[in-house]
Enzyme design. Structure first.
Site, short mmCIF file in Angstrom:
data_model
loop_
_atom_site.label_atom_id
_atom_site.label_comp_id
_atom_site.label_asym_id
_atom_site.label_seq_id
_atom_site.Cartn_x
_atom_site.Cartn_y
_atom_site.Cartn_z
N GLU A 59 0.80 -1.19 0.04
CA GLU A 59 0.15 0.06 -0.06
C GLU A 59 0.90 1.22 -0.10
OE1 GLU A 59 -0.58 -2.81 1.54
OE2 GLU A 59 -2.48 -3.33 0.78
N HIS A 130 -9.98 -6.02 9.93
CA HIS A 130 -10.74 -5.81 8.58
C HIS A 130 -12.11 -5.26 9.21
CE1 HIS A 130 -8.18 -9.21 7.49
NE2 HIS A 130 -8.23 -8.86 6.24
#
Ligand code: TPP
Lengths: 323, 316
Positions: A59, A130
């Site tokens: 990322e 998550h």
């Protein structure tokens, strides 16, 4: 009018903006082959692998490359999939995208038109890494714009505005996607304009993203008990339409802010403080905060329910301001 | 191909001007005129053999160290110096200090975190590729920075996407005062290139002619769309990590590298081949020192920003 999910609406926005401006491109994970129904589906088929880049899984690379491309005139859309994963790119988001222009004194008219797309939210049994909704983290840090739509209509109009904005935009989409009407004709929605989702006279509830859905349900339930709740969706936290929020509190005298993120130093604390600073006298009860009680989001449904905001918790908070 | 005779004189002049800038900045730091710090590039001017070959429309990402990236691209020493002093006339209007971008000369800016430039270079190269241009992105990093995850993923991306990037690792053997053996598993950073599927070459970083040659090949390759390369320039930093840091390295090692000063080596090459006379050397040095003295003067005399300017430049 046709009904679209938030992802379908965003998908349309991306297609339209990429057709309109060759400087727009998408970089992120898993962008092809196209599968079904997410915001980036079909883009590679129309625009090819150069403008729809499936990246090595880092990322920081995705975000940093977006910054580099923006510095030389592109308008990248960086897709992180989940906000939890974007933590791997905090240096790039907070310190490069957010501060590069300032630190370099806007050298040569430097601009950083980047959209960082990411999913947020719990309620799906995904556990602590998550399920996060870290809007406040980014709001805390200078230089970013923060967008968290709650409807398909807003998601499309705000995403088009985000792509055209000359600044980095954090664009958050909840896993619990709304479906709603989206017109065929092109439209944009300006940042910094709140939407009053429900008119009411007794208490003001401020919420973004999926929290708007919960707040509206709570308002309906309380209406049956004679409590008239106003629900305000700021749609963007930066810039924040504080005038609309304060105006509502001046009418109702009560404020509850709902935020899916951890409560400490959070969105509710900030909005509450801004209202207090602007018109302390308008409040007839302490500001209510409905947020995660500073815990990681647990997995098992009863545990998750204990931690995350719910319709019942919002109702209780509203009633507490009226007690 | 070696530079033309004019090119050789220009390259030599760039190295001397860069050194003169460094010396002026070091003097300002010693006098307490620099509110922050200066991380000197003295000894690493051989890198100019690569930077000087970029086209005006190429891009450069730079490290935390030295002035040669800016001097090599044609940045204005007055505005550089003014920025170090925190003045309004500086490149960053006093907001960045040694964090300077010069977009008009293709320099994307200076990160406070090491390793953050590599993804930026990937982004600039992505832009070139999407637009179908033939610009090259040159991206510098130290051997200490070679260990950051961002360096790794950026080298992967450059190769996978076949981007026009020339990676330049300036291996000066130390991270701060810690020797490379403490944090680097290979002797030659260039060896890492193989695992990314790109050519890797070790170059004597203090021999600017060798740097020039190797960089020319890498630049040609990138411009022709043949993808990235990694050059490792073996060099040495002659000053401590920063001007306000103590020097903890072995004085004997520093003295030995003094003999391999890149400017001195090039001067010898050029005088031996009669490209440069003693009079030229003196004239170039005098002009460079006068230029940088004027830059320092400009910086000293420039106004500080108004406090209200702290509220400008955040959003476009
Ligand atoms: C992410 C990050 N970690 C640590 C630092 C502190 N730091 C600044 S320069 C430097 C050393 C870098 O070593 P190297 O890349 O070899 O360059 P050199 O200083 O030797 O030129 C470090 C650790 C930083 N700026 N950023």
């Amino acid at each position: 009018m046709r009904t679209l999910t938030i992802s379908q609406a965003m998908n349309e926005a991306l297609h339209e903006e990429m057709r309109r401006d060759p400087a727009v491109y998408v970089v992120g994970l898993g962008l092809y082959p196209s599968d079904g129904d997410d915001a980036t589906s079909g883009l590679v088929d129309e625009f090819g692998e150069r403008r729809v880049r499936s990246a090595p899984n880092d990322e920081a690379l995705i975000a940093g490359s977006a910054v580099g491309a923006a510095l030389v005139g592109m308008r990248p859309v960086a897709e992180f999939y989940l906000a939890d994963f974007a933590f791997n790119a905090l240096d790039e988001i907070l310190s490069k995208a957010g501060k590069w222009r300032y630190m370099h004194g806007s050298n040569a008219g430097m601009k950083l038109p980047i959209v960082f797309l990411q999913g947020i939210g719990g309620y799906v049994g995904a556990a602590a890494e998550h399920s996060q909704s870290p809007l406040a983290l980014y709001w805390h840090s200078p230089g970013l714009k923060i967008v968290a739509p709650s409807t398909s209509y807003d998601a499309k109009g705000l995403l088009k505005t985000a792509v055209r904005d000359d600044n980095p935009v954090m664009f958050f989409i909840h896993k619990f996607e709304d479906s709603g009407p989206v017109p065929e004709d092109e439209y944009l929605i300006p940042f910094g304009v709140a939407e009053i989702r429900r008119d009411g006279a007794d208490a003001t509830v401020v919420a973004t993203s999926y929290m708007v859905t919960l707040a509206l349900q709570a308002a309906e339930n309380l209406a049956d008990r004679g409590v008239d709740v106003e629900v305000i969706d700021p749609r963007t936290l930066e810039p924040l339409d504080i005038d609309t929020i304060v105006g509502s509190v001046q009418k109702t005298g009560r404020l509850v802010v709902v935020d899916e993120d951890t409560e400490r130093c959070g969105v509710a604390a900030e909005i509450g403080a801004q209202v207090l600073e602007r018109d302390f006298a308008a409040l007839r009860a302490p500001v209510g905060r409905v947020a995660n009680p500073n815990l990681p989001v647990p997995y098992s449904p009863p545990l998750e329910e204990a931690v995350l905001p719910s319709v019942a918790k919002i109702e209780a908070a509203i009633l507490a301001t009226l007690a | 191909m070696a530079p033309t005779p004019t090119g050789q004189l220009e390259l030599y002049t760039l190295m001397v001007r860069s050194r003169a800038f460094e010396e002026a900045a070091i003097a300002l730091a010693a006098a307490g005129d620099i509110p922050g710090s200066w991380l000197s590039g003295v000894g690493q001017e051989g890198t100019l053999g690569a930077i000087s070959q970029l086209r005006p429309d190429d891009y450069l990402t730079y490290t935390h160290r030295g002035s040669y990236g800016f001097i090599g691209r044609g940045s204005d020493p007055k505005r550089l110096m003014a920025e170090l002093l925190g003045k309004r006339t500086g490149y960053s209007k006093g907001k960045g200090g040694r964090h300077i971008a010069d977009l008009e000369h293709g320099i994307l800016g200076k990160s406070g975190t090491i390793g953050a430039h590599a993804p930026l270079a990937i982004g600039a190269a992505t832009a070139v590729q999407i637009r179908g241009g033939d610009q090259v992105v040159m991206s510098l990093f130290g051997e200490g920075t070679s260990n950051r995850g961002t360096t790794h993923s950026s080298l992967v991306a450059a190769s996978v996407w076949r981007l026009p990037v020339v990676w330049l690792c300036e291996n000066n053997g130390y991270m701060g005062s810690v020797p490379a053996r403490a944090y680097t598993a290979v002797t030659d950073i260039a060896d890492m290139a193989a695992s990314y599927g790109m050519p890797g070459t070790v170059v004597d970083g203090n021999d600017v002619s060798a740097v020039h040659q190797a960089a020319e090949d890498a630049i040609d390759r990138a411009r022709a769309g043949q993808g990235p390369s990694l050059l490792e320039l073996k060099t040495f930093r002659m000053r401590a990590f920063g001007e306000s840091w103590p020097e903890l390295r072995d004085p004997a090692e520093i003295a030995a590298w003094q003999e391999r000063d890149p400017i001195l080596l090039y001067q010898r090459q050029l005088t031996a081949s009669d490209r440069l006379t003693v009079a030229d050397v003196e004239a170039i040095r005098a002009a460079a020192h006068a230029e940088m003295a004027a830059a320092a003067e400009f910086a000293r005399e420039s106004p500080f920003p108004d406090p209200a300017e702290a509220f400008e430049d955040l959003y476009a």
